[in-house]
Motif scaffolding. Structure first.
Motif, PDB file in Angstrom:
ATOM      1  N   HIS A  29      10.330  56.582  83.232  1.00 51.44           N
ATOM      2  CA  HIS A  29       9.761  56.315  81.902  1.00 51.44           C
ATOM      3  C   HIS A  29       8.293  56.714  81.858  1.00 51.44           C
ATOM      4  CE1 HIS A  29      12.880  53.161  80.366  1.00 51.44           C
ATOM      5  NE2 HIS A  29      13.410  54.342  80.625  1.00 51.44           N
ATOM      6  N   ASP A  30       7.851  57.139  80.657  1.00 53.43           N
ATOM      7  CA  ASP A  30       6.485  57.633  80.529  1.00 53.43           C
ATOM      8  C   ASP A  30       5.668  56.898  79.471  1.00 53.43           C
ATOM      9  OD1 ASP A  30       7.485  60.663  78.664  1.00 53.43           O
ATOM     10  OD2 ASP A  30       7.721  58.526  78.231  1.00 53.43           O
ATOM     11  N   THR A  31       6.277  55.951  78.810  1.00 54.92           N
ATOM     12  CA  THR A  31       5.622  55.261  77.695  1.00 54.92           C
ATOM     13  C   THR A  31       5.610  53.763  77.980  1.00 54.92           C
ATOM     14  OG1 THR A  31       6.449  56.941  76.173  1.00 54.92           O
ATOM     15  CG2 THR A  31       5.675  54.891  75.201  1.00 54.92           C
ATOM     16  N   VAL A  32       4.465  53.145  77.760  1.00 53.28           N
ATOM     17  CA  VAL A  32       4.323  51.712  78.020  1.00 53.28           C
ATOM     18  C   VAL A  32       3.802  51.008  76.777  1.00 53.28           C
ATOM     19  CG1 VAL A  32       3.086  49.960  79.348  1.00 53.28           C
ATOM     20  CG2 VAL A  32       3.927  52.014  80.492  1.00 53.28           C
ATOM     21  N   SER A  33       4.469  49.909  76.437  1.00 51.16           N
ATOM     22  CA  SER A  33       4.038  49.060  75.319  1.00 51.16           C
ATOM     23  C   SER A  33       3.746  47.669  75.845  1.00 51.16           C
ATOM     24  CB  SER A  33       5.134  48.958  74.252  1.00 51.16           C
ATOM     25  OG  SER A  33       5.510  50.228  73.778  1.00 51.16           O
ATOM     26  N   TRP A  34       2.813  46.999  75.200  1.00 50.49           N
ATOM     27  CA  TRP A  34       2.473  45.625  75.559  1.00 50.49           C
ATOM     28  C   TRP A  34       2.743  44.719  74.359  1.00 50.49           C
ATOM     29  CZ3 TRP A  34       0.956  43.817  80.292  1.00 50.49           C
ATOM     30  CH2 TRP A  34       0.553  44.759  81.249  1.00 50.49           C
ATOM     31  N   TYR A  35       3.325  43.557  74.656  1.00 46.60           N
ATOM     32  CA  TYR A  35       3.624  42.561  73.642  1.00 46.60           C
ATOM     33  C   TYR A  35       3.105  41.201  74.097  1.00 46.60           C
ATOM     34  CZ  TYR A  35       6.762  45.737  71.138  1.00 46.60           C
ATOM     35  OH  TYR A  35       7.273  46.787  70.415  1.00 46.60           O
ATOM     36  N   GLN A  36       2.684  40.389  73.132  1.00 47.61           N
ATOM     37  CA  GLN A  36       2.281  39.015  73.388  1.00 47.61           C
ATOM     38  C   GLN A  36       3.319  38.080  72.785  1.00 47.61           C
ATOM     39  OE1 GLN A  36      -0.499  36.865  70.777  1.00 47.61           O
ATOM     40  NE2 GLN A  36      -1.909  36.726  72.516  1.00 47.61           N
ATOM     41  N   GLN A  37       3.810  37.138  73.572  1.00 46.52           N
ATOM     42  CA  GLN A  37       4.798  36.185  73.061  1.00 46.52           C
ATOM     43  C   GLN A  37       4.265  34.767  73.230  1.00 46.52           C
ATOM     44  OE1 GLN A  37       8.718  36.213  74.889  1.00 46.52           O
ATOM     45  NE2 GLN A  37       9.674  35.436  73.018  1.00 46.52           N
ATOM     46  N   ALA A  38       3.851  34.172  72.139  1.00 50.03           N
ATOM     47  CA  ALA A  38       3.426  32.779  72.149  1.00 50.03           C
ATOM     48  C   ALA A  38       4.660  31.883  72.192  1.00 50.03           C
ATOM     49  CB  ALA A  38       2.585  32.485  70.915  1.00 50.03           C
ATOM     50  N   LEU A  39       4.462  30.656  72.599  1.00 50.39           N
ATOM     51  CA  LEU A  39       5.576  29.714  72.743  1.00 50.39           C
ATOM     52  C   LEU A  39       6.296  29.526  71.410  1.00 50.39           C
ATOM     53  CD1 LEU A  39       6.785  27.934  74.970  1.00 50.39           C
ATOM     54  CD2 LEU A  39       5.371  26.052  74.120  1.00 50.39           C
ATOM     55  N   GLY A  40       7.607  29.716  71.425  1.00 51.73           N
ATOM     56  CA  GLY A  40       8.396  29.512  70.223  1.00 51.73           C
ATOM     57  C   GLY A  40       8.349  30.655  69.225  1.00 51.73           C
ATOM     58  N   GLN A  41       7.717  31.751  69.611  1.00 54.84           N
ATOM     59  CA  GLN A  41       7.592  32.910  68.714  1.00 54.84           C
ATOM     60  C   GLN A  41       8.257  34.127  69.339  1.00 54.84           C
ATOM     61  OE1 GLN A  41       6.002  32.549  65.667  1.00 54.84           O
ATOM     62  NE2 GLN A  41       5.889  30.397  66.289  1.00 54.84           N
ATOM     63  N   GLY A  42       8.495  35.143  68.498  1.00 50.41           N
ATOM     64  CA  GLY A  42       8.971  36.405  69.021  1.00 50.41           C
ATOM     65  C   GLY A  42       7.804  37.217  69.565  1.00 50.41           C
ATOM     66  N   PRO A  43       8.080  38.219  70.363  1.00 51.25           N
ATOM     67  CA  PRO A  43       6.997  39.079  70.879  1.00 51.25           C
ATOM     68  C   PRO A  43       6.269  39.778  69.737  1.00 51.25           C
ATOM     69  CG  PRO A  43       9.028  39.412  72.133  1.00 51.25           C
ATOM     70  CD  PRO A  43       9.394  38.581  70.938  1.00 51.25           C
ATOM     71  N   GLN A  44       4.938  39.905  69.891  1.00 57.26           N
ATOM     72  CA  GLN A  44       4.107  40.628  68.919  1.00 57.26           C
ATOM     73  C   GLN A  44       3.498  41.840  69.585  1.00 57.26           C
ATOM     74  OE1 GLN A  44       1.352  37.594  67.036  1.00 57.26           O
ATOM     75  NE2 GLN A  44       2.059  38.782  65.291  1.00 57.26           N
ATOM     76  N   PHE A  45       3.580  42.970  68.900  1.00 54.67           N
ATOM     77  CA  PHE A  45       3.117  44.245  69.443  1.00 54.67           C
ATOM     78  C   PHE A  45       1.603  44.268  69.563  1.00 54.67           C
ATOM     79  CE2 PHE A  45       3.312  48.694  70.261  1.00 54.67           C
ATOM     80  CZ  PHE A  45       2.315  49.314  69.514  1.00 54.67           C
TER      81      PHE A  45
END
Lengths: 114, 111
Positions: A29-45
């Motif tokens: 793979h050549d592409t990397v994304s980062w997400y933040q997931q707070a408690l009880g929430q879905g991941p945010q880009f």
């Protein structure tokens, strides 16, 4: 075949400190994304890196920055930590040219800010 | 602003039951809808849907997209305790690389 690996798995910091999280993408793979997931929430880009460039950014302040290296691995840096930055940080990889929505996620770094 | 809404937010069922999870969306320039299963930490890919009315199946799991109703369902038949997880719905746009996730449905399957 190694999947997406992230380090460290857990991290405890205090307000105002800086943190660096690391990610190695799935082999090939050549592409990397980062997400933040707070408690009880879905991941945010947060952002996505391809060819060592940030090519899209989500609604996150400049305190969040990143980098992609020639071997496709990536780092996420967060400066001046706030209590609200406590979350699970997920790295996901994909291959440019394939359906790039099909992401492979790592197990994340659990960041606690005290 | 894009929205992805999942329902119910949580669900408790007995082993053997069939469950239906819902996802509705309001997204500009829709391209795809994806389902992920999150056990512990790492979300794992289940399905990607781009066309209405075509059911995707994998074992006891199936999913279908309705672009007219801007929604999708994920069905799990003959549930097992190993199906206990958070099920995440996400939508991708034609213009961009980000996935917009819903809050997830937390499913607990009891013996």
């Amino acid at each position: 075949d190694a999947g997406v690996t992230q380090s460290p798995t857990h991290l405890i910091k205090t307000r105002g400190q800086q943190v660096t999280l690391r990610c190695s993408p799935k082999s090939g793979h050549d592409t990397v994304s980062w997400y933040q997931q707070a408690l009880g929430q879905g991941p945010q880009f947060i952002f996505q890196y391809y060819e060592e460039e940030e090519r899209q950014r989500g609604n996150f302040p400049d305190r969040f920055s990143g980098h992609q290296f020639p071997n496709y691995s990536s780092e996420l840096n967060v400066n001046a930590l706030l209590l609200g930055d406590s979350a699970l940080y997920l790295c996901a990889s994909s291959l440019q040219g394939t359906p790039n929505e099909k992401l492979f996620f790592g197990s994340g770094t659990q960041l606690s800010v005290l | 602003e894009d929205k992805v809404v999942q329902s119910p937010l949580s669900l408790v069922v007995h082993e053997g039951d069939t469950v239906t999870l819902n996802c509705s969306y309001e997204v500009t320039n829709f391209r795809s809808l994806l389902w992920y299963k999150q056990e512990k930490k790492a979300p794992t890919f289940l399905f990607m849907l781009t066309s209405s009315g075509i059911e995707k199946k994998s074992g006891r799991l199936s999913s279908i997209l309705d672009k007219k109703e801007l929604s999708s369902i994920l069905n799990i038949t003959a549930t097992q305790t190993g199906d206990s997880a958070i099920y995440l719905c996400a939508v991708g746009r034609r213009s961009g690389y980000a996935l917009n996730f819903g809050k997830g449905t937390s499913l607990l399957v009891t013996p």
